[in-house]
Each structure stands twice: as structure tokens, then as C-alpha cells.
Design a protein around this motif. Sequence first.
Motif, PDB file in Angstrom:
ATOM      1  N   VAL A   1       0.750  -1.092   0.057  1.00 49.36           N
ATOM      2  CA  VAL A   1      -0.201   0.066  -0.026  1.00 49.36           C
ATOM      3  C   VAL A   1       0.870   1.183  -0.163  1.00 49.36           C
ATOM      4  CG1 VAL A   1      -0.192   0.266   2.392  1.00 49.36           C
ATOM      5  CG2 VAL A   1      -1.790   1.175   1.073  1.00 49.36           C
ATOM      6  N   SER A   2       1.971   1.159   0.660  1.00 51.11           N
ATOM      7  CA  SER A   2       2.824   2.328   0.854  1.00 51.11           C
ATOM      8  C   SER A   2       3.663   2.614  -0.476  1.00 51.11           C
ATOM      9  CB  SER A   2       3.593   2.310   1.866  1.00 51.11           C
ATOM     10  OG  SER A   2       4.741   1.186   1.842  1.00 51.11           O
ATOM     11  N   GLY A   3       3.836   1.576  -1.293  1.00 55.68           N
ATOM     12  CA  GLY A   3       4.726   1.499  -2.404  1.00 55.68           C
ATOM     13  C   GLY A   3       6.164   1.664  -2.169  1.00 55.68           C
ATOM     14  N   THR A   4       7.017   2.245  -3.014  1.00 53.83           N
ATOM     15  CA  THR A   4       8.573   2.574  -2.626  1.00 53.83           C
ATOM     16  C   THR A   4       8.687   3.950  -3.059  1.00 53.83           C
ATOM     17  OG1 THR A   4       8.930   0.157  -3.147  1.00 53.83           O
ATOM     18  CG2 THR A   4      10.555   1.694  -2.818  1.00 53.83           C
ATOM     19  N   LEU A   5       9.692   4.616  -2.349  1.00 53.57           N
ATOM     20  CA  LEU A   5      10.194   6.044  -2.591  1.00 53.57           C
ATOM     21  C   LEU A   5      10.841   5.796  -4.035  1.00 53.57           C
ATOM     22  CD1 LEU A   5      12.099   7.487   0.740  1.00 53.57           C
ATOM     23  CD2 LEU A   5       9.301   7.633   0.034  1.00 53.57           C
ATOM     24  N   PHE A   6      10.339   6.802  -4.822  1.00 52.60           N
ATOM     25  CA  PHE A   6      11.094   6.761  -6.082  1.00 52.60           C
ATOM     26  C   PHE A   6      11.488   8.189  -6.538  1.00 52.60           C
ATOM     27  CE2 PHE A   6       6.530   7.074  -6.949  1.00 52.60           C
ATOM     28  CZ  PHE A   6       6.176   8.044  -7.964  1.00 52.60           C
ATOM     29  N   VAL A   7      12.335   8.204  -7.449  1.00 50.14           N
ATOM     30  CA  VAL A   7      12.771   9.143  -8.183  1.00 50.14           C
ATOM     31  C   VAL A   7      12.135   9.558  -9.300  1.00 50.14           C
ATOM     32  CG1 VAL A   7      14.782  10.429  -9.388  1.00 50.14           C
ATOM     33  CG2 VAL A   7      15.075   9.323  -7.191  1.00 50.14           C
ATOM     34  N   ASP A   8      11.771  10.766  -9.939  1.00 52.29           N
ATOM     35  CA  ASP A   8      11.186  10.939 -11.209  1.00 52.29           C
ATOM     36  C   ASP A   8      12.125  10.501 -12.246  1.00 52.29           C
ATOM     37  OD1 ASP A   8      10.361  12.471 -13.595  1.00 52.29           O
ATOM     38  OD2 ASP A   8       8.906  13.584 -12.023  1.00 52.29           O
ATOM     39  N   TYR A   9      11.309   9.892 -13.303  1.00 52.86           N
ATOM     40  CA  TYR A   9      11.909   9.062 -14.250  1.00 52.86           C
ATOM     41  C   TYR A   9      12.651  10.112 -15.105  1.00 52.86           C
ATOM     42  CZ  TYR A   9       8.579  10.824 -17.728  1.00 52.86           C
ATOM     43  OH  TYR A   9       7.845  11.298 -18.548  1.00 52.86           O
ATOM     44  N   ARG A  10      12.315  11.410 -15.040  1.00 54.37           N
ATOM     45  CA  ARG A  10      13.037  12.279 -16.101  1.00 54.37           C
ATOM     46  C   ARG A  10      14.275  12.865 -15.228  1.00 54.37           C
ATOM     47  NH1 ARG A  10       8.477  16.609 -15.902  1.00 54.37           N
ATOM     48  NH2 ARG A  10       8.484  16.038 -13.705  1.00 54.37           N
ATOM     49  N   CYS A  11      14.789  12.676 -14.140  1.00 52.69           N
ATOM     50  CA  CYS A  11      15.817  13.029 -13.518  1.00 52.69           C
ATOM     51  C   CYS A  11      17.139  12.164 -13.822  1.00 52.69           C
ATOM     52  CB  CYS A  11      15.672  12.942 -11.935  1.00 52.69           C
ATOM     53  SG  CYS A  11      14.477  14.178 -11.303  1.00 52.69           S
ATOM     54  N   GLY A  12      18.170  12.836 -14.121  1.00 49.02           N
ATOM     55  CA  GLY A  12      19.483  12.191 -14.225  1.00 49.02           C
ATOM     56  C   GLY A  12      19.793  11.683 -12.843  1.00 49.02           C
ATOM     57  N   ALA A  13      21.224  11.423 -12.680  1.00 50.62           N
ATOM     58  CA  ALA A  13      21.911  10.861 -11.616  1.00 50.62           C
ATOM     59  C   ALA A  13      21.703  12.020 -10.497  1.00 50.62           C
ATOM     60  CB  ALA A  13      23.111  10.541 -11.930  1.00 50.62           C
ATOM     61  N   VAL A  14      21.823  11.867  -9.239  1.00 48.21           N
ATOM     62  CA  VAL A  14      21.724  13.101  -8.238  1.00 48.21           C
ATOM     63  C   VAL A  14      22.897  13.964  -8.289  1.00 48.21           C
ATOM     64  CG1 VAL A  14      23.080  11.432  -6.471  1.00 48.21           C
ATOM     65  CG2 VAL A  14      21.452  13.354  -5.588  1.00 48.21           C
ATOM     66  N   GLY A  15      22.519  15.147  -8.327  1.00 51.26           N
ATOM     67  CA  GLY A  15      23.637  16.174  -8.216  1.00 51.26           C
ATOM     68  C   GLY A  15      24.046  16.325  -9.849  1.00 51.26           C
ATOM     69  N   THR A  16      23.399  15.864 -10.898  1.00 45.76           N
ATOM     70  CA  THR A  16      23.785  16.314 -12.181  1.00 45.76           C
ATOM     71  C   THR A  16      22.877  17.199 -12.642  1.00 45.76           C
ATOM     72  OG1 THR A  16      22.497  14.394 -13.096  1.00 45.76           O
ATOM     73  CG2 THR A  16      24.907  14.194 -12.816  1.00 45.76           C
ATOM     74  N   GLY A  17      21.527  17.315 -12.345  1.00 45.47           N
ATOM     75  CA  GLY A  17      20.438  18.259 -12.832  1.00 45.47           C
ATOM     76  C   GLY A  17      20.293  19.258 -11.521  1.00 45.47           C
ATOM     77  N   GLN A  18      19.497  20.196 -12.110  1.00 42.96           N
ATOM     78  CA  GLN A  18      19.241  21.365 -10.994  1.00 42.96           C
ATOM     79  C   GLN A  18      18.271  20.701  -9.719  1.00 42.96           C
ATOM     80  OE1 GLN A  18      17.648  24.205 -13.583  1.00 42.96           O
ATOM     81  NE2 GLN A  18      19.676  25.371 -13.786  1.00 42.96           N
ATOM     82  N   ASN A  19      17.219  19.909 -10.216  1.00 45.69           N
ATOM     83  CA  ASN A  19      16.221  19.537  -9.379  1.00 45.69           C
ATOM     84  C   ASN A  19      16.058  18.024  -9.392  1.00 45.69           C
ATOM     85  OD1 ASN A  19      14.109  19.602  -7.587  1.00 45.69           O
ATOM     86  ND2 ASN A  19      12.543  20.150  -9.025  1.00 45.69           N
ATOM     87  N   TYR A  20      16.448  17.211  -8.266  1.00 43.18           N
ATOM     88  CA  TYR A  20      16.138  15.715  -8.017  1.00 43.18           C
ATOM     89  C   TYR A  20      14.900  15.486  -7.359  1.00 43.18           C
ATOM     90  CZ  TYR A  20      18.168  11.201  -7.438  1.00 43.18           C
ATOM     91  OH  TYR A  20      18.612   9.819  -7.261  1.00 43.18           O
TER      92      TYR A  20
END
Length: 255
Positions: free
Chosen positions: A116-135
Motif C-alpha cells: 500500500v505504501s509503495g516505494t520511494l522513487f525518483v522522477d524518471y526524468r531526473c538524471g543521477a543525483v547532483g547532475t540536474g538542478q532539481n532531483y
Amino acid sequence: MKRKIYLAICFILGLVFIGSSVGVAVTLNRYRQVDKTYGDLQNRYVSTNSYETEQMPDGEVLPSAPIAVDFPSLLQENGDIIGWLYCEDTPINYPVVQSDDNDDYLRRDLHGNYLVSGTLFVDYRCGAVGTGQNYIIYGHFMKNATMFGTLEKYKEQSYFDEHPVLYYLTSDKDYMIELFAGFVTNANADIYYPNFGDADSFEAVLQGLKAQSTFNSGISVTGEDHIVTLSTCSHDFDNARYVVFGKLTCLSDPD
């Protein structure tokens, strides 16, 4: 006739009570399943760090993440795992995944089973952390305070004062997330973009975020920084979200 009406009313009330009891039992069981699923992962793959600061070559002293994650073992659970999000003295202590879309993990655990809670997930449009402006990291608002069920507490200054920092760990690097703004917005708001243009345009966005914040942080952010957005559902209005924004700082590479 009165007796028949009385018995009918009692029967209906009994059915309502049974239905409510079953609903409560199902909900509690789902919450227990969430606690067990993530509790097992925390017990197996997360440990407490024995150090609190890291001396950098230039003499700067950076805090270290208070936990360590066994990523080589954790990644055997699921190759979609890209990080671990942690906030001290809160329930936020979870793996983070990324898929080809934003639907895969809405109601699924790391093994594809319904949760029911699912899993925390990153937006599929984001690159690796720290490579884009907004993660951007999404998580469900759970009534038992698991997952992102505590984010709305940042509407209160006192809660921010007690929990101003989160940590995001990956297999390569550890990061500190210094929160600088949080507020209620619409699910279709413009803040759900990985990038906002040049540094000047991004800085204007950041100042706008701070102006709307439900808490005051004192954290300085510029258009040269990278940020993390944490997003969860809110009940303020239809399709509402509560979002918290943090400045991303890379700590040391894990040993």
C-alpha cells in the motif's frame, strides 16, 4: 411492528460495525506489512556510522552521514535501487528506486509485490543525483507516519528546527540535504521540473520557493546549487501536494 423495526436497525448497525471492524483490520494489517518490509531492509543493510565529521583536503570539515548502507548486498534485492534516504529521529529511513516511468513503484515493493505504501522513487526524468538542478523524490503520505507521512509536519517551524537536515546515500557518494523551503502546491505545479534553464532563471525559482515557505531556514541557495524536492500528497485541496526542498551537498565517498 416496533420490535421488527428495532431488530432491523440492530441488524443494520451490526453490519456497519462488522464492516468497519474489517476495514480497520485490513488497514492495520497493511501498515504492519509496510513496517515489516522496510524494517527487514533496515536491519539487514543499514548500520550506524562511527564518525560524525570528515576532514576535507582544503581543511573544511563536513558532517558525515549518520548511517552507512551496504549497497553491494542491497542491490541484489533490486537493480532499480539508486539510493537511500534518511532523516534522523523520524521514520524516513528507506531505499529509493528509479524506473522508466512514475507508476511502477506507486503500490509495489522492491520485488514487485503489492504494498500500500509503495516505494520511494525518483522522477524518471531526473538524471543521477547532483547532475540536474532539481532531483525529485516521491513518497506516499501514510497516516501512520511511515514513508513521507511526516513531511507535512514541516508546516510548523518547530518541526523544521528539530529536523533541518536529511541524508541521501548512494553506492558512490553520500549527500547532505539542508532543507530551505516547504509549502502546499498543486500536483501539476511548475516546480516538478528537473531543470529550469540558466543559473539566473534557477535562482529566481529558488527565491520564489523560499518566499512561499511555511518555515524559515536561513539556508542560502543560488542558481549554481543543486536541490532535492521531496513530494507527497496533501489534503488541503483536491490534487494537493506538500513539497519540501533541500540544498544538496556532496559529503565524502564511502569507504
